[in-house]
Motif scaffolding. Structure first.
Motif, PDB file in Angstrom:
ATOM      1  N   ASN A  16       0.852  -1.186   0.000  1.00 27.96           N
ATOM      2  CA  ASN A  16       0.000   0.000   0.000  1.00 27.96           C
ATOM      3  C   ASN A  16       0.889   1.236   0.000  1.00 27.96           C
ATOM      4  OD1 ASN A  16      -1.727   2.166   0.820  1.00 27.96           O
ATOM      5  ND2 ASN A  16      -3.207   0.642   1.495  1.00 27.96           N
ATOM      6  N   ASN A  64      -0.316   4.535   0.113  1.00 29.77           N
ATOM      7  CA  ASN A  64      -1.145   5.684   0.454  1.00 29.77           C
ATOM      8  C   ASN A  64      -0.535   6.412   1.651  1.00 29.77           C
ATOM      9  OD1 ASN A  64      -3.113   7.545   0.938  1.00 29.77           O
ATOM     10  ND2 ASN A  64      -4.706   6.073   1.465  1.00 29.77           N
ATOM     11  N   ASP A 115      -1.990   6.477   5.283  1.00 28.60           N
ATOM     12  CA  ASP A 115      -1.817   5.389   6.237  1.00 28.60           C
ATOM     13  C   ASP A 115      -0.821   5.762   7.327  1.00 28.60           C
ATOM     14  OD1 ASP A 115      -3.596   3.701   4.899  1.00 28.60           O
ATOM     15  OD2 ASP A 115      -2.028   3.034   3.521  1.00 28.60           O
ATOM     16  N   LEU A 162      -8.499   5.632  15.001  1.00 30.91           N
ATOM     17  CA  LEU A 162      -9.297   5.297  13.818  1.00 30.91           C
ATOM     18  C   LEU A 162      -8.597   4.227  12.969  1.00 30.91           C
ATOM     19  CD1 LEU A 162     -10.466   8.880  12.755  1.00 30.91           C
ATOM     20  CD2 LEU A 162     -11.829   7.098  13.877  1.00 30.91           C
ATOM     21  N   ALA A 163      -7.275   4.335  12.861  1.00 32.35           N
ATOM     22  CA  ALA A 163      -6.529   3.359  12.064  1.00 32.35           C
ATOM     23  C   ALA A 163      -6.607   1.964  12.666  1.00 32.35           C
ATOM     24  CB  ALA A 163      -5.070   3.790  11.930  1.00 32.35           C
ATOM     25  N   THR A 213      -9.067   0.491  13.734  1.00 30.97           N
ATOM     26  CA  THR A 213     -10.321  -0.185  13.372  1.00 30.97           C
ATOM     27  C   THR A 213     -10.281  -0.756  11.958  1.00 30.97           C
ATOM     28  OG1 THR A 213     -11.335   1.856  12.534  1.00 30.97           O
ATOM     29  CG2 THR A 213     -11.577   1.389  14.886  1.00 30.97           C
ATOM     30  N   ARG A 214      -9.203  -0.472  11.219  1.00 34.10           N
ATOM     31  CA  ARG A 214      -9.122  -0.921   9.826  1.00 34.10           C
ATOM     32  C   ARG A 214      -8.281  -2.194   9.710  1.00 34.10           C
ATOM     33  NH1 ARG A 214      -8.410   4.833   8.863  1.00 34.10           N
ATOM     34  NH2 ARG A 214      -6.194   4.520   8.511  1.00 34.10           N
ATOM     35  N   PRO A 215      -8.382  -2.919   8.608  1.00 38.29           N
ATOM     36  CA  PRO A 215      -7.599  -4.148   8.436  1.00 38.29           C
ATOM     37  C   PRO A 215      -6.103  -3.858   8.421  1.00 38.29           C
ATOM     38  CG  PRO A 215      -9.395  -4.044   6.834  1.00 38.29           C
ATOM     39  CD  PRO A 215      -9.328  -2.697   7.489  1.00 38.29           C
ATOM     40  N   ASP A 216      -5.323  -4.892   8.760  1.00 40.92           N
ATOM     41  CA  ASP A 216      -3.871  -4.768   8.752  1.00 40.92           C
ATOM     42  C   ASP A 216      -3.363  -4.563   7.327  1.00 40.92           C
ATOM     43  OD1 ASP A 216      -4.152  -5.313  11.397  1.00 40.92           O
ATOM     44  OD2 ASP A 216      -3.296  -7.326  11.317  1.00 40.92           O
ATOM     45  N   ASP A 255      -0.442  -2.842  12.033  1.00 42.39           N
ATOM     46  CA  ASP A 255      -1.097  -3.997  12.628  1.00 42.39           C
ATOM     47  C   ASP A 255      -1.231  -3.747  14.130  1.00 42.39           C
ATOM     48  OD1 ASP A 255       1.496  -4.226  13.550  1.00 42.39           O
ATOM     49  OD2 ASP A 255       1.977  -6.010  12.386  1.00 42.39           O
ATOM     50  N   HIS A 284      -0.379  -0.348  16.252  1.00 43.18           N
ATOM     51  CA  HIS A 284      -1.453   0.418  16.889  1.00 43.18           C
ATOM     52  C   HIS A 284      -1.130   0.703  18.355  1.00 43.18           C
ATOM     53  CE1 HIS A 284      -3.542  -0.199  13.238  1.00 43.18           C
ATOM     54  NE2 HIS A 284      -4.051  -1.387  13.502  1.00 43.18           N
TER      55      HIS A 284
END
Length: 458
Positions: free
Chosen positions: A2, A4, A7, A53-54, A56-59, A69, A73
């Motif tokens: 990724n 982005n 992130d 917020l991060a 709560t998102r997938p690894d 991951d 976090h």
């Protein structure tokens, strides 16, 4: 992979706040440099929000080198929260200093390095993160510019530079035999590499990470920095970078080393045993509270290395380390906040603290007994998980040794707590702002312990 940049939003919040703080500090008059503390605090709070917020998102893996991951976090949230507490402590003690802006900026950059350490999944990023976490901390150690601070900064720098070179040599050797720097390809390449070369490279790499963790044999800087640097710097250096170092150790042991090539557990277990035992033995005779806390942090590093040794040997290793690291950070920082509030380094200076300031005295007792592992504090839950991880990995002897060391540590913590019940000494007037921070951190340690079920489920 990724790519982005969003992130990395928590890290960008810290970096942007540091840059804005530095630029503003160039133009602000000395009496108004406290604004920089506000800018840095805002960046840390924004980072906490986006880190939550991060989570709560997938690894995922950002840029194939920065893992996002559960380890990242927890590292993000723990580093950002404790750094915010350090900035609040500094705002009450560094205000008006000619280099006030530089203090805040260096603290932010070192914290950014600690987060990157914990998230690194590539050897090159790991080495860069080590340097980012270390170099600002060297400057902070000598911030006071007095003789003890200069000596502490020099020892800190020389040891960090030497062990950093060994770490770089280890990373280079791993790249040579594993034919990769990212942990995934490296793990595949090391599977067919000579075991002796892998072992030598891992030992060299461990030199730098154990230095940041304050573990044997890279622990010699800890008491000198804790005593010689300003108390706020001592609180930061013995707490925040350790979070990233232990996360990096756990990730490397679990993700970069293939089973069968190099036996990670015995090496780290021996280091853990030596670290916890040496730290406790050295703390027994300390009359300076900052040196006492320094050797206490060394012993705590030994306990934290137990789940690191169990990486990839059981399911309890990761939650044990992450929970214990967060619990230790809050509790240790709370104890240092009491030192900042009282302003004395000798044990006699705390005589009668419970009568002079009941909340501060109670906070000290909570933090010190918490470091022992007394319920219902957060470290108690961390130690239970640590014992479970050792037993789950079939290292019962290490769990027994950790339990014996925990019981032995009661002695030197009580040497500090008992005088607080006496008659207050003249002039014992703790500072208000650090007192409030110490009380908040002690309450956080209790809350984290009482809500451990919720925290672990998250």
């Amino acid at each position: 992979m990724n790519e982005n940049p969003a992130d990395l939003a928590p890290e960008l919040c810290v970096l942007i706040a540091a840059v804005l703080g530095l630029v503003n500090g160039l133009f602000l008059p000395r009496a108004r440099q406290w604004w920089v503390a506000g800018v840095c605090a805002a960046g840390l709070l924004a980072g906490l929000v986006v880190a939550g917020l991060a989570a709560t998102r997938p690894d995922l893996a950002a840029f194939d080198a920065f893992a996002i991951d559960p380890i990242t976090h927890v590292t993000r949230i723990a580093v950002l929260a404790t750094t915010a507490a350090v900035i609040a402590l500094a705002a009450a003690t560094v205000r008006g200093h000619p280099r006030e802006t530089e203090f805040y900026v260096l603290t932010m950059l070192s914290a950014l390095g600690a987060i990157t350490l914990g998230a690194s999944s590539d050897l090159l990023v790991l080495v860069a993160a080590y340097l980012l976490a270390s170099i600002p901390a060297y400057a902070l150690a000598g911030f006071g510019k007095d003789a003890p601070g200069t000596e502490a900064a020099l020892k800190y720098y020389l040891m960090g530079a030497f062990l950093g070179i060994l770490m770089l040599a280890g990373a280079t050797l791993l790249y040579g035999v594993g034919r990769g720097t990212a942990y995934g390809p490296l793990r595949d390449g090391l599977g067919t590499a000579p075991a002796a070369a892998v072992g030598a490279a891992v030992v060299a790499l461990l030199a730098g990470l154990l230095f940041k963790a304050g573990a044997v044999p890279g622990h010699y800087w800890v008491p000198d920095v804790a005593e010689g640097a300003p108390p706020v710097v001592a609180a930061f250096a013995t707490t925040v970078p350790k979070i990233g170092a232990f996360a990096a150790l756990l990730r490397f042991g679990a993700d970069a080393l293939p089973p069968g090539t190099f036996d990670w557990a015995p090496l780290v277990a021996v280091v853990a045993a030596a670290t916890m035992t040496l730290g406790n033995l050295a703390a027994f005779g300390q009359d300076n509270v900052r040196r006492l806390l320094a050797y206490s942090t060394v012993s705590q590093a030994g306990y934290l290395l137990v789940p690191v040794a169990m990486a990839a040997r059981g399911d309890l290793a990761e939650p044990a380390l992450l929970y214990y690291a967060a619990a230790y950070a809050v509790t240790n920082l709370g104890a240092f906040a009491v030192v900042v509030a009282v302003g004395r380094d000798d044990l006699d200076g705390y005589t009668g603290l419970l009568r002079a300031s009941p909340l501060l005295g109670a906070s000290l007792a909570v933090c010190l007994l918490g470091l022992v592992g007394t319920p219902p504090t957060a470290v108690f839950v961390g130690k239970v998980l640590m014992f479970g991880a050792a037993l789950d990995g079939h290292y019962a002897w290490l769990a027994v040794l950790a339990a014996v060391n925990s019981v032995a540590s009661v002695f030197y913590y009580l040497r500090w707590i008992v005088p607080t019940f006496g008659k207050p000494r003249p002039g014992l007037r703790p500072a208000r702002a650090p007192t409030a921070i110490a009380v908040a951190l002690a309450a956080a340690s209790l809350a984290l312990g009482l809500a451990s079920g919720i925290a672990l489920s998250l």
